[in-house]
Design an enzyme around this catalytic site. Structure first.
Site, PDB file in Angstrom:
ATOM      1  N   GLU A  32      -5.463  -4.373   2.925  1.00 48.33           N
ATOM      2  CA  GLU A  32      -4.571  -5.030   3.887  1.00 48.33           C
ATOM      3  C   GLU A  32      -4.054  -6.360   3.356  1.00 48.33           C
ATOM      4  O   GLU A  32      -2.885  -6.701   3.538  1.00 48.33           O
ATOM      5  CB  GLU A  32      -5.283  -5.247   5.236  1.00 48.33           C
ATOM      6  CG  GLU A  32      -5.680  -3.964   5.960  1.00 48.33           C
ATOM      7  CD  GLU A  32      -4.507  -3.181   6.546  1.00 48.33           C
ATOM      8  OE1 GLU A  32      -3.363  -3.660   6.471  1.00 48.33           O
ATOM      9  OE2 GLU A  32      -4.743  -2.075   7.067  1.00 48.33           O
ATOM     10  N   ARG A  44       0.023  -6.709   2.760  1.00 48.61           N
ATOM     11  CA  ARG A  44       0.742  -7.636   3.649  1.00 48.61           C
ATOM     12  C   ARG A  44       0.955  -8.990   2.979  1.00 48.61           C
ATOM     13  O   ARG A  44       2.073  -9.480   2.899  1.00 48.61           O
ATOM     14  CB  ARG A  44      -0.011  -7.807   4.968  1.00 48.61           C
ATOM     15  CG  ARG A  44      -0.219  -6.472   5.669  1.00 48.61           C
ATOM     16  CD  ARG A  44      -0.657  -6.624   7.096  1.00 48.61           C
ATOM     17  NE  ARG A  44      -1.307  -5.393   7.536  1.00 48.61           N
ATOM     18  CZ  ARG A  44      -1.333  -4.968   8.798  1.00 48.61           C
ATOM     19  NH1 ARG A  44      -0.783  -5.661   9.753  1.00 48.61           N
ATOM     20  NH2 ARG A  44      -1.951  -3.835   9.109  1.00 48.61           N
ATOM     21  N   GLU A  82       6.410   4.814  10.382  1.00 53.47           N
ATOM     22  CA  GLU A  82       6.579   5.885   9.384  1.00 53.47           C
ATOM     23  C   GLU A  82       7.732   6.848   9.654  1.00 53.47           C
ATOM     24  O   GLU A  82       8.425   7.282   8.721  1.00 53.47           O
ATOM     25  CB  GLU A  82       5.272   6.681   9.214  1.00 53.47           C
ATOM     26  CG  GLU A  82       4.132   5.907   8.568  1.00 53.47           C
ATOM     27  CD  GLU A  82       3.447   4.913   9.490  1.00 53.47           C
ATOM     28  OE1 GLU A  82       3.644   5.028  10.722  1.00 53.47           O
ATOM     29  OE2 GLU A  82       2.738   4.014   9.004  1.00 53.47           O
TER      30      GLU A  82
END
Ligand code: DMJ
Length: 640
Positions: free
Chosen positions: A262, A266, A529
């Site tokens: 993560e 990010r 998505e």
């Protein structure tokens, strides 16, 4: 050796004295060895080891030029700061409630927050710690250029990053839709700024911030995730606020447990994109500092990183819920793009070496039916379970294979080979057609199919689309068709719900198609998505239906997810009486809104000829090594 006879001392007497001395010295050295050895068996010997052993053996690598000082900082930090215990879940509940989850691994990446709370994964203390290389210690580079030149990089782009007119479409209706998306971004951002500034995410119902525990104490996830979206949308006042926060308040000296994956997608991804788009050196400095902090996660017997890392101490763990201390395919397989760019910017090969080593191992081990299972032991380098999925736990590994190839300016043939090999195995084993004619990707458990497709797996329409052109000539049209079919199925999962938003997972069980059958699969958390695949399919085919589908999503988001103070996920897409989850995910700003904006923009805004998007939708430029070389040579010739 010859002994000289000393005056007044007989040979035998001298020999006696010498052997006494020898025995005494032997005894002394034995004593010293024993003392040192004993220190290492004392319970608190770690600190002593730190004193006696070289710093790099137990210490994490530290940032940039100030690494020396930073390393000392680590030694000074009081121990109690290292592990903030009693973590809370995404919803602020205590970890005890989340414990029930530990029986079954959550399938999504967001669930990593839950994973952190659930699984205080155990560090493998029995293993010898491998030597930690510092980035500065291995500053060798394969490049011929000394330093990264932003101007040369810009000169090697085929198009201006923001296109001719910032990607403004000539068709008035499309432009209106684009403006609407921009308004949604401003609304999300303004509320985040008002109620959650500096926290990781906004809780739009309670009007406060959420910190969570996925980022190891790092803050401002929504800011980092928004930088490039704000910039490409021309929201400059907002962008400048974000930039100033990064400059003055992004503190990388955090000491908590972070998900390596993560933080990479990010923070590293967000900062890299911000740098490449703007040329602001500050972003480059920050991202290099952060990149160095991630390196100790690779100190495992195989070099496969563990999932959790303490950003302060560099200690890393496997997730507690992952069987036998395994690492997760979608996590260690989703580092390549960012790490190659860390090498590109620093001219330091270490980052590329780390990810290439992962690839080497994956190439070496046997793959059941050519498939890549989701769990791998970082100790033995063997698969731990035979669960394969294109959704959660596996997803972005496949995405990064084809994108590594594209990002290398199509020179990384090994990535290409791995991608098409994996796709072939996926088609042979996972791709299914429903009785109603919908194509979907099932999950595979040791040969047994689970006819379920996660929302996360819906990125695969776009992925197969962007890879179509480089497949074997006879397969190109087939891949494009497959991409369109999967995108269509994912759109169906939206249209079959009352809200016209898709569930977290949908099934094909004979009686239903593309529909969630379990209560626990009915939620929608602002995921990107499906829209991501619309965007790619639009760019590849210009079939207007993709823009229409994107607009349907905008309307549904407005109707069901927009609340007074931001956007929120919903608990059940099949009911019109919305139950909001009170979370504006940072990926909504980074991905969902960016992909929508690009869908309604001209293709030259972040042209796919120049950029690949990381899995958090942060654009990273294609590396044109030979162009950069030529530019350097030209510059040299001119100056001579
Ligand atoms: C994002 O953080 C990334 O897209 C990741 O690859 C998967 N999950 C979320 C969005 O759903």
């Amino acid at each position: 050796m010859v002994f000289r006879k000393l005056p007044g001392v007989s040979a035998s007497g001298m020999g006696l004295r010498l052997s006494q001395k020898f025995v005494f010295l032997l005894f002394l050295s034995g004593l010293v060895t024993l003392c040192f050895g004993a220190l290492f068996f004392l319970p608190d010997s770690v600190r002593l080891k730190r004193i006696f052993l070289s710093k790099t053996e137990t210490q994490p690598v530290t940032a940039g030029s100030g690494s020396e000082n930073d390393a000392k900082e680590h030694l000074k930090r009081p121990k109690e700061q290292e592990h903030p215990r009693g973590m809370t879940s995404a919803k602020g509940e205590t970890s005890t409630k989340l414990k029930s989850l530990s029986r079954k691994p959550p399938l999504s990446h967001e669930a990593t927050e839950a994973r952190l709370a659930v699984g205080r994964a155990q560090e493998d203390m029995t293993l010898p710690r491998l030597k930690t290389e510092t980035a500065s210690a291995k500053a060798t580079t394969s490049h011929h250029l000394d330093t990264f030149s932003y101007n040369k990089f810009k000169g090697c782009l085929l198009k201006p990053p923001l296109g001719r007119d910032n990607g403004k479409p000539s068709d008035p209706q499309t432009n209106e839709r684009r403006e609407k998306v921009k308004e949604m971004m401003k609304f999300s951002w303004d509320n985040y700024k008002l109620y959650a500034w500096g926290k990781n995410e906004l809780r739009p119902l309670t009007k406060n911030g959420h910190i969570g525990n996925m980022f190891g104490g790092l803050r401002g996830a929504s800011i980092i995730d928004s930088l490039d979206t704000l910039y490409i949308m021309g929201l400059m006042e907002e962008y400048n606020d974000a930039k100033e926060w990064v400059q003055t308040s992004l503190d990388l000296n955090s000491n908590g447990e972070a998900s390596l994956f993560e933080v990479n997608i990010r923070y590293v991804g967000g900062l890299l994109s911000a740098y490449y788009l703007t040329g602001e050196e500050m972003y480059k400095k920050k991202v290099m500092e952060l990149g160095e902090k991630l390196l100790p996660a690779f100190n495992t017997p195989t070099g496969i990183p563990r999932g959790v890392i303490n950003l302060g101490s560099g200690t890393s763990w496997s997730w507690g819920w992952a069987s036998a201390g395994s690492s997760i395919l979608a996590e260690f397989g989703t580092l390549h793009l960012e790490f190659v760019h860390l090498s590109e910017l620093s001219r330091n090969q270490i980052y590329t070496d780390k990810v290439m080593n992962i690839r080497k191992l994956l190439n070496k081990i046997e793959k059941p039916q050519g498939l890549y299972p989701n769990f791998l032991s970082p100790v033995s380098g063997n698969w731990v379970q035979h669960h394969v999925s294109i959704g959660g736990l596996g997803d972005s590994f496949y995405e990064y294979l084809i994108k590594s190839y594209l990002m290398s300016d199509k020179t990384d043939d090994n990535a290409k080979k791995m991608y098409y090999g994996a796709l072939e195995a996926i088609e042979a084993n996972l791709v299914q057609k429903s009785p109603g004619g919908l194509t979907y990707m099932a999950e595979w458990r040791g040969g047994i199919l689970d006819h379920k497709m996660g929302h996360l797996a819906c990125f695969s329409g776009g992925m197969i689309g962007i890879g179509a052109d480089d497949g074997a000539p006879e397969k190109r049209q087939h891949y494009l068709d497959l991409a369109a079919e999967i995108t269509h199925t994912c759109h169906e999962s939206y249209t079959r719900s009352a809200t016209k938003l898709g569930p977290e997972a949908f099934r094909f069980d004979g009686s239903v198609e593309a529909t969630a059958t379990r209560l626990s699969d009915r939620y929608y958390i602002l995921r990107p998505e499906v829209i991501e695949s619309y965007m790619y399919m639009w760019r590849l085919t210009h079939d207007p239906k993709y823009r229409e589908w994107g607009w349907e999503a905008v309307e549904a988001l407005e109707q069901h997810c927009r609340v007074e103070f931001g956007f929120s996920g919903i608990r059940d897409v099949y009911t019109m009486t919305a139950s909001h989850d009170n979370m504006q995910q940072s990926f909504f700003l980074s991905e969902t809104l960016k992909y929508l904006y690009l869908l309604f923009s001209d293709d030259d805004l972040l042209s796919l000829e120049d950029w690949v998007f990381n899995t958090e939708a942060h654009p990273l430029p294609i590396i044109r090594e030979s162009c950069m070389q030529d530019m350097a040579t030209q510059a040299k010739t001119v100056s001579e």
